[in-house]
Scaffold this motif. Structure first.
Motif, PDB file in Angstrom:
ATOM      1  N   ALA A   1       9.937  72.404  45.548  1.00 39.24           N
ATOM      2  CA  ALA A   1      10.924  72.810  46.558  1.00 39.24           C
ATOM      3  C   ALA A   1      12.328  72.858  45.953  1.00 39.24           C
ATOM      4  N   LEU A   2      12.674  71.858  45.144  1.00 39.22           N
ATOM      5  CA  LEU A   2      13.989  71.861  44.507  1.00 39.22           C
ATOM      6  C   LEU A   2      14.117  72.995  43.494  1.00 39.22           C
ATOM      7  N   GLY A   3      13.031  73.288  42.799  1.00 34.16           N
ATOM      8  CA  GLY A   3      13.046  74.409  41.859  1.00 34.16           C
ATOM      9  C   GLY A   3      13.233  75.736  42.571  1.00 34.16           C
ATOM     10  N   ALA A   4      12.574  75.901  43.718  1.00 36.20           N
ATOM     11  CA  ALA A   4      12.741  77.131  44.500  1.00 36.20           C
ATOM     12  C   ALA A   4      14.168  77.248  45.038  1.00 36.20           C
ATOM     13  N   LEU A   5      14.737  76.136  45.469  1.00 35.85           N
ATOM     14  CA  LEU A   5      16.127  76.139  45.945  1.00 35.85           C
ATOM     15  C   LEU A   5      17.082  76.530  44.823  1.00 35.85           C
ATOM     16  N   TRP A   6      16.833  76.002  43.619  1.00 37.71           N
ATOM     17  CA  TRP A   6      17.686  76.331  42.480  1.00 37.71           C
ATOM     18  C   TRP A   6      17.580  77.819  42.147  1.00 37.71           C
ATOM     19  N   TRP A   7      16.355  78.372  42.109  1.00 39.18           N
ATOM     20  CA  TRP A   7      16.199  79.783  41.808  1.00 39.18           C
ATOM     21  C   TRP A   7      16.855  80.650  42.869  1.00 39.18           C
ATOM     22  N   TRP A   8      16.759  80.246  44.144  1.00 42.83           N
ATOM     23  CA  TRP A   8      17.420  80.994  45.214  1.00 42.83           C
ATOM     24  C   TRP A   8      18.928  81.050  44.966  1.00 42.83           C
ATOM     25  N   ALA A   9      19.527  79.918  44.609  1.00 46.45           N
ATOM     26  CA  ALA A   9      20.971  79.872  44.364  1.00 46.45           C
ATOM     27  C   ALA A   9      21.361  80.726  43.167  1.00 46.45           C
ATOM     28  N   VAL A  10      20.591  80.652  42.102  1.00 45.99           N
ATOM     29  CA  VAL A  10      20.902  81.428  40.896  1.00 45.99           C
ATOM     30  C   VAL A  10      20.764  82.927  41.169  1.00 45.99           C
ATOM     31  N   MET A  11      19.695  83.315  41.857  1.00 44.90           N
ATOM     32  CA  MET A  11      19.505  84.732  42.166  1.00 44.90           C
ATOM     33  C   MET A  11      20.588  85.243  43.118  1.00 44.90           C
ATOM     34  N   ARG A  12      20.990  84.424  44.052  1.00 48.07           N
ATOM     35  CA  ARG A  12      22.056  84.838  44.973  1.00 48.07           C
ATOM     36  C   ARG A  12      23.376  85.022  44.221  1.00 48.07           C
ATOM     37  N   LEU A  13      23.661  84.117  43.292  1.00 52.86           N
ATOM     38  CA  LEU A  13      24.874  84.257  42.479  1.00 52.86           C
ATOM     39  C   LEU A  13      24.818  85.490  41.589  1.00 52.86           C
ATOM     40  N   ALA A  14      23.635  85.808  41.076  1.00 58.24           N
ATOM     41  CA  ALA A  14      23.509  86.941  40.166  1.00 58.24           C
ATOM     42  C   ALA A  14      23.495  88.283  40.896  1.00 58.24           C
ATOM     43  N   LEU A  15      22.841  88.332  42.059  1.00 62.39           N
ATOM     44  CA  LEU A  15      22.649  89.614  42.732  1.00 62.39           C
ATOM     45  C   LEU A  15      23.756  89.966  43.724  1.00 62.39           C
ATOM     46  N   VAL A  16      24.244  88.980  44.460  1.00 64.19           N
ATOM     47  CA  VAL A  16      25.311  89.236  45.448  1.00 64.19           C
ATOM     48  C   VAL A  16      26.412  88.189  45.302  1.00 64.19           C
ATOM     49  N   PRO A  17      27.158  88.238  44.206  1.00 63.78           N
ATOM     50  CA  PRO A  17      28.162  87.204  43.970  1.00 63.78           C
ATOM     51  C   PRO A  17      29.291  87.191  45.000  1.00 63.78           C
ATOM     52  N   GLU A  18      29.556  88.331  45.637  1.00 63.13           N
ATOM     53  CA  GLU A  18      30.630  88.360  46.626  1.00 63.13           C
ATOM     54  C   GLU A  18      30.260  87.608  47.905  1.00 63.13           C
ATOM     55  N   GLN A  19      28.970  87.415  48.160  1.00 66.89           N
ATOM     56  CA  GLN A  19      28.534  86.679  49.340  1.00 66.89           C
ATOM     57  C   GLN A  19      28.154  85.238  49.031  1.00 66.89           C
ATOM     58  N   ALA A  20      27.985  84.894  47.770  1.00 66.12           N
ATOM     59  CA  ALA A  20      27.620  83.533  47.392  1.00 66.12           C
ATOM     60  C   ALA A  20      28.831  82.621  47.560  1.00 66.12           C
TER      61      ALA A  20
END
Length: 84
Positions: free
Chosen positions: A12-31
């Motif tokens: 679960a923590l790994g999935a949360l981390w990947w979600w945060a990293v992907m959000r920062l990489a794909l939509v940085p203006e909304q992160a």
């Protein structure tokens, strides 16, 4: 063997981390701050030295002695190791 009660929270923590990293990489203006903190925290945890030295005989931290390990060198094609 990894216990199930350790494996599920780790996934679960790994999935949360990947979600945060992907959000920062794909939509940085909304992160936001949360995504940045989760991504930086997970990256920081990866820098911790977890297995630094082995313990002799499975002794605990109190009174146990540490032993240095040496690298294993694969024999050359002749079947003998390098004399140096």
């Amino acid at each position: 063997m990894v216990r199930r009660w350790v494996l599920l929270p780790a996934l679960a923590l790994g999935a949360l981390w990947w979600w945060a990293v992907m959000r920062l990489a794909l939509v940085p203006e909304q992160a936001g701050l949360i995504e940045g903190a989760v991504a930086a925290g997970g990256w920081g945890l990866s820098l911790l030295p977890v297995h630094v030295a082995s313990r002799a005989g499975g002794a605990g931290a109190a009174g146990g002695t540490t032993t240095a390990t040496t690298a294993w060198r694969r024999p050359r094609s002749g079947g003998r190791s390098d004399p140096s």
